[in-house]
Design an enzyme around this catalytic site. Structure first.
Site, PDB file in Angstrom:
ATOM      1  N   GLU A  12      46.930  49.664  -3.361  1.00  0.00           N
ATOM      2  CA  GLU A  12      46.430  49.850  -4.732  1.00  0.00           C
ATOM      3  C   GLU A  12      47.078  48.875  -5.699  1.00  0.00           C
ATOM      4  OE1 GLU A  12      46.637  54.011  -5.812  1.00  0.00           O
ATOM      5  OE2 GLU A  12      44.727  54.374  -4.836  1.00  0.00           O
TER       6      GLU A  12
ATOM      7  N   GLU B 265      41.190  55.654   1.547  1.00  0.00           N
ATOM      8  CA  GLU B 265      41.665  56.882   0.896  1.00  0.00           C
ATOM      9  C   GLU B 265      40.503  57.527   0.166  1.00  0.00           C
ATOM     10  OE1 GLU B 265      45.079  56.764  -1.724  1.00  0.00           O
ATOM     11  OE2 GLU B 265      46.086  55.311  -0.447  1.00  0.00           O
TER      12      GLU B 265
HETATM   13  P1  P53 Z   1      48.316  61.678  -6.026  1.00  0.00           P
HETATM   14  C1  P53 Z   1      45.626  56.760  -9.313  1.00  0.00           C
HETATM   15  C2  P53 Z   1      44.261  56.655  -9.060  1.00  0.00           C
HETATM   16  C3  P53 Z   1      43.821  56.664  -7.764  1.00  0.00           C
HETATM   17  C4  P53 Z   1      44.729  56.753  -6.701  1.00  0.00           C
HETATM   18  O1  P53 Z   1      47.360  60.460  -5.662  1.00  0.00           O
HETATM   19  C5  P53 Z   1      46.091  56.821  -6.947  1.00  0.00           C
HETATM   20  C6  P53 Z   1      46.523  56.844  -8.245  1.00  0.00           C
HETATM   21  C7  P53 Z   1      47.971  56.958  -8.536  1.00  0.00           C
HETATM   22  O2  P53 Z   1      48.298  58.257  -8.980  1.00  0.00           O
HETATM   23  O3  P53 Z   1      47.049  56.800  -5.957  1.00  0.00           O
HETATM   24  C8  P53 Z   1      46.722  56.859  -4.580  1.00  0.00           C
HETATM   25  O4  P53 Z   1      49.266  61.824  -4.902  1.00  0.00           O
HETATM   26  C9  P53 Z   1      47.892  56.382  -3.730  1.00  0.00           C
HETATM   27  C10 P53 Z   1      48.528  57.459  -2.908  1.00  0.00           C
HETATM   28  C11 P53 Z   1      48.427  58.782  -3.624  1.00  0.00           C
HETATM   29  C12 P53 Z   1      46.947  59.129  -3.732  1.00  0.00           C
HETATM   30  O5  P53 Z   1      46.212  58.115  -4.370  1.00  0.00           O
HETATM   31  O6  P53 Z   1      48.952  61.273  -7.311  1.00  0.00           O
HETATM   32  O7  P53 Z   1      47.559  55.294  -2.894  1.00  0.00           O
HETATM   33  O8  P53 Z   1      49.850  57.079  -2.569  1.00  0.00           O
HETATM   34  O9  P53 Z   1      49.130  59.827  -3.028  1.00  0.00           O
HETATM   35  C13 P53 Z   1      46.693  60.438  -4.452  1.00  0.00           C
HETATM   36  O10 P53 Z   1      47.424  62.855  -6.160  1.00  0.00           O
END
Ligand code: P53
Length: 480
Positions: free
Chosen positions: A178, A378
């Site tokens: 990211e 993801e």
């Molecule tokens: P958490 C922002 C927008 C989209 C994905 O996030 C993001 C973020 C950052 O907050 O992060 C990714 O755990 C990232 C992972 C993370 C996952 O999305 O804040 O690549 O490490 O855990 C989900 O709910």
């Protein structure tokens, strides 16, 4: 007859990151990483970055879900689930504890040998992110993070070390997770975790973040080129967070605002995929009088290290408007406009707007822009789960989220002709949330008994979504 399942080679999987699962934060010679000095926050409560590890604070990544010691047991569950690929990252500071050493830490290398062997022995192929918010802490302390050009060499040395070591065990790689999260340079957690940046009073955060981001793109391009020399079968991609930002109204200025906000995020994949600095950003630097340092050699490196595929995360969408009467939240890098909630979609308990159609839109948008294979690395639903008295987790809401997204992804592949390599939903097993540091913002299809304070037996349990996803994979996406 029209096909109703995914192509045979489609890679169904699951995704995690080392710092969110492994724990064992100082074991077998591992050095501190930037994730190890981030405290737990909460829903709406920011995590704090501390000066080193303080004795009276709670750092949820230090133990995480103890995957470091329990990976064999977890891989058995993943095998039962039926996934073909498992995306995780290598914790850079297990291999180079401080980041600037010449020689790697053999114990760290041996750990990933064992992990990858165990996965492969169970029919699961590892997909590896090189830098998923885990830069060695020493590189932040002693060099100021990626604002410093020296980090390009440290990263390339690390990438070369692991790509050489695992050249017969890993085929799919991604460089920086990211990388565009930091785009506006204003979000403390993102500039820290993406680039190990800290700012002095009066510094221009946006300018420094552009420099750090460009340094990462150069490091990434060099790693891609080297990787292809190490093994010509390697598939090396970038990793972008795609949050499509729609115009809130049909006002032409809103459409333009959405384009401009998106360009600032596309900046990273434009360079990764096309190997050139886009005109819109050169003009912006000129207008802002930013002094961004890059050489002819570095521009050449960008050209020679373009990626093989676009890996991306997709969770939500947003909207933007320029209409004065409308209330919204400010956008740091585009003050003429503001963000609003989309009245046509619902949101998670953390305010993330749920928009499955936006995934199909995003797949089309990126594919048209780059003409490269795509990989959804993801996607998932962070939610509070309840453990019933008889040990069940009835997470129909998660199934609902995933089902709708897979349906849209299927339409993109079968109706729009998108070349999609695979799908690895996020947090396939419950892990520490990146944004909030909570354990109870759960994404998994496998439950882990642990709470936000760190209490729990760490026992693993299958959720309803486990059985559902198992069927999806078995039918190769015919039964969703
Ligand atoms: P958490 C922002 C927008 C989209 C994905 O996030 C993001 C973020 C950052 O907050 O992060 C990714 O755990 C990232 C992972 C993370 C996952 O999305 O804040 O690549 O490490 O855990 C989900 O709910």
């Amino acid at each position: 007859m029209q096909q109703n399942s995914f192509p045979k080679k489609f890679l169904w999987g699951g995704a995690v990151a080392a710092h969110q699962i492994e724990g064992a934060y100082l074991e077998d010679g591992k050095g501190l990483s930037i994730a190890d000095v981030v405290t737990a926050g909460g829903n709406g409560i920011a995590r704090e970055i501390t000066e080193g590890v303080l004795p009276d604070r709670y750092y949820p990544n230090h133990e995480a879900i103890d995957f470091y010691h329990r990976y064999k047991e977890d891989i058995q569950l993943l095998k039962e689930l039926g996934i073909k690929v498992f995306r995780t990252s290598i914790a850079w500071s297990r291999i180079f504890p401080k980041g600037d050493e010449e020689q790697p830490n053999e114990a760290g290398l041996a750990y990933y040998d064992a992990l990858f062997d165990e996965l492969r022995a169970n029919g699961i192929e590892p997909i590896i992110t090189l830098s998923h918010f885990e830069i060695p802490y020493h590189l932040a302390e002693a060099y100021g993070g990626f604002r410093n050009k020296k980090l390009i060499d440290f990263f390339v040395h690390y990438a070369e070390t692991v790509m050489t070591r695992y050249k017969d065990k890993v085929k799919y790689w991604m460089t920086f997770n990211e990388i565009n999260n930091q785009a506006d340079g204003q979000h403390e957690l993102h500039t820290w975790t993406n680039s190990a940046l800290r700012f002095e009073e009066g510094e221009n955060k946006e300018e420094i973040t552009f420099q750090a981001g460009l340094n990462e793109l150069i490091a990434s391009a060099k790693a891609v080129k080297l990787g292809h020399e190490i093994n010509s079968d390697f598939q090396i991609g970038c990793m972008m967070a795609y949050v499509p930002v729609y115009p809130y109204t049909s006002r032409p200025e809103d459409l333009m605002a959405s384009l401009k906000v998106m360009q600032r995020r596309f900046f990273y994949s434009d360079i990764h995929a096309r190997g050139i600095l886009p005109g819109y950003v050169l003009k912006y630097w000129e207008k802002m009088e930013y002094q961004i340092d890059y050489s002819e050699d570095e521009l050449q490196a960008l050209k020679e290290g373009t990626v093989d595929y676009i890996g991306f995360s997709y969770y939500m969408s947003g909207t933007v408007t320029t209409v004065e009467e409308l209330q919204g939240y400010p956008i740091a890098d585009f003050p003429q406009a503001k963000m609003l909630n989309n009245p046509y979609v619902s949101a998670s308990d953390w305010g993330w707007q749920i928009d499955p159609v936006g995934l199909r839109y995003t797949l089309n948008l990126i594919y048209e822009r780059y003409n490269l294979p795509l990989f959804i690395v993801e996607n998932g639903f962070g939610a509070y789960d309840q453990l019933t008295k008889d040990g069940k987790i009835e997470d129909g809401y998660r199934i609902d989220y995933l089902r709708k997204h897979i349906q849209e992804m299927k339409a993109a592949v079968l109706e729009d002709g998108i070349e999609l390599l695979g799908y690895t939903p996020w947090g396939i097993i419950d892990i520490v949330s990146f944004g909030s540091g909570e354990m109870e913002k759960r994404y998994g299809m496998i439950y882990v008994d642990k709470d936000n304070q760190g209490n729990g037996s760490l026992k693993r349990l299958k959720k309803d979504s486990f059985n559902w996803y198992q069927q999806v994979i078995r039918s190769n996406g015919e039964t969703i």
